[in-house]
Design a protein around this motif. Structure first.
Motif, PDB file in Angstrom:
ATOM      1  N   ASP A 103       0.808  -1.222   0.000  1.00 30.63           N
ATOM      2  CA  ASP A 103       0.000   0.000   0.000  1.00 30.63           C
ATOM      3  C   ASP A 103       0.842   1.273   0.000  1.00 30.63           C
ATOM      4  O   ASP A 103       0.430   2.294  -0.544  1.00 30.63           O
ATOM      5  CB  ASP A 103      -0.938   0.019   1.214  1.00 30.63           C
ATOM      6  CG  ASP A 103      -1.963  -1.110   1.165  1.00 30.63           C
ATOM      7  OD1 ASP A 103      -2.231  -1.588   0.045  1.00 30.63           O
ATOM      8  OD2 ASP A 103      -2.458  -1.515   2.236  1.00 30.63           O
ATOM      9  N   ASN A 104       2.020   1.238   0.610  1.00 31.52           N
ATOM     10  CA  ASN A 104       2.822   2.452   0.775  1.00 31.52           C
ATOM     11  C   ASN A 104       3.965   2.563  -0.222  1.00 31.52           C
ATOM     12  O   ASN A 104       4.771   3.488  -0.139  1.00 31.52           O
ATOM     13  CB  ASN A 104       3.399   2.501   2.205  1.00 31.52           C
ATOM     14  CG  ASN A 104       2.308   2.559   3.260  1.00 31.52           C
ATOM     15  OD1 ASN A 104       1.301   3.248   3.088  1.00 31.52           O
ATOM     16  ND2 ASN A 104       2.504   1.831   4.358  1.00 31.52           N
ATOM     17  N   TRP A 108       6.505   5.785  -1.233  1.00 31.80           N
ATOM     18  CA  TRP A 108       7.956   5.666  -1.117  1.00 31.80           C
ATOM     19  C   TRP A 108       8.635   6.058  -2.426  1.00 31.80           C
ATOM     20  O   TRP A 108       9.670   6.717  -2.430  1.00 31.80           O
ATOM     21  CB  TRP A 108       8.331   4.234  -0.732  1.00 31.80           C
ATOM     22  CG  TRP A 108       9.815   4.033  -0.642  1.00 31.80           C
ATOM     23  CD1 TRP A 108      10.626   4.307   0.413  1.00 31.80           C
ATOM     24  CD2 TRP A 108      10.675   3.530  -1.680  1.00 31.80           C
ATOM     25  NE1 TRP A 108      11.935   4.015   0.105  1.00 31.80           N
ATOM     26  CE2 TRP A 108      11.992   3.531  -1.164  1.00 31.80           C
ATOM     27  CE3 TRP A 108      10.440   3.078  -2.983  1.00 31.80           C
ATOM     28  CZ2 TRP A 108      13.073   3.096  -1.921  1.00 31.80           C
ATOM     29  CZ3 TRP A 108      11.519   2.650  -3.736  1.00 31.80           C
ATOM     30  CH2 TRP A 108      12.814   2.655  -3.208  1.00 31.80           C
TER      31      TRP A 108
END
Length: 274
Positions: A103-104, A108
């Motif tokens: 999800d991140n 990033w």
């Protein structure tokens, strides 16, 4: 009521015209300086239009070979933009449809674009010395591609997420391969976003200064670096600065003018999604 509306409309047009003049005047002044003599450049009161067009200000750039730095920038920016768009669109599709990296991961990726160039320019220089890539087209193209890739991935991810998933599923049911879905469904549907992202990526590569200053010497000097050569400790060559700046503005103007119909819609799509 009609009189008030007419007055309000007139005031809005007047304000828009004033803003237009304020923003266009520096371009007009730069353009006129490129055709002026030194006496006209430093004249007071200012000379608003040269008495005769000094084409020699441009001719000397071609005679000395300085104008070729515009070609260097055009080649580097074009190739790096094409490479970043190709790799970035593929990565964005993987992130948007298969949640690659979790999800991140997209955030990033974007955070890498926020790294100040000054932080990495000298380690990159030492690496390029070992690789023999200093003052080479390959070195700048690879670096610009890598530096702009996070921006392309983030933007294209948003555009691809705007495409209904049902269209891809229908194509798969009809026998289309995943690569065929990407080529025949996703790319045409995301065309507006692709052009808008490509224009901004090209502008970023075109205007980049720090990497080009540190990693080039003479063979691959780019347009932004060349302009700084006309500033001296005792005098500045304003005619050359203006003429080179005009030459360097032409590719950006052509790119934006050719793709302007994609920009407004492209900016308002996809990129606002998190």
């Amino acid at each position: 009521m009609r009189a008030d509306r007419g007055l309000g409309l007139a005031l809005r047009y007047a304000a828009a015209l004033l803003v237009l003049v304020v923003f266009l005047f520096p371009l007009y002044w730069l353009f006129t300086i490129s055709f002026k003599t030194p006496e006209e450049i430093f004249a007071y009161p200012p000379v608003w239009w040269p008495a005769s067009l000094q084409l020699g200000n441009y001719a000397v750039l071609f005679k000395d070979g300085d104008a070729w730095t515009v070609w260097n920038s055009l080649l580097i920016a074009s190739v790096s933009t094409a490479a970043a768009m190709l790799l970035g669109t593929l990565c964005a599709y993987s992130i948007a449809r298969f949640e690659t990296g979790g999800d991140n991961f997209a955030m990033w990726v974007l955070s890498n674009r926020m790294v100040p160039p000054i932080v990495i320019v000298f380690p990159v220089f030492l690496l390029y010395v070992r690789l023999g890539w200093v003052d080479s087209f390959l070195g700048l193209i690879v670096l610009y591609t890598a530096f702009n890739l996070p921006y392309v991935i983030w933007m294209m991810r948003g555009y691809i997420q705007d495409i209904p998933l049902e269209l891809e599923e229908s194509a798969l049911v009809d026998g289309c391969t995943r690569w065929g879905v990407f080529r025949k469904v996703v790319l045409p549907m995301a065309r507006t976003g692709i052009f808008a992202t490509a224009v901004f990526t090209f502008v970023f590569a075109w205007n980049e200064f720090l990497f080009a200053l540190v990693l080039t010497r003479s063979a691959v000097t780019t347009f932004p670096v060349q302009v700084t050569h006309y500033f001296g400790g005792q005098s500045n060559f304003w005619a050359k600065i203006a003429a080179m700046s005009v030459l360097g503005t032409i590719p950006i103007f052509v790119a934006v003018a050719a793709l302007q119909r994609f920009l407004v819609r492209g900016i308002s799509m996809g990129a606002v999604k998190g």
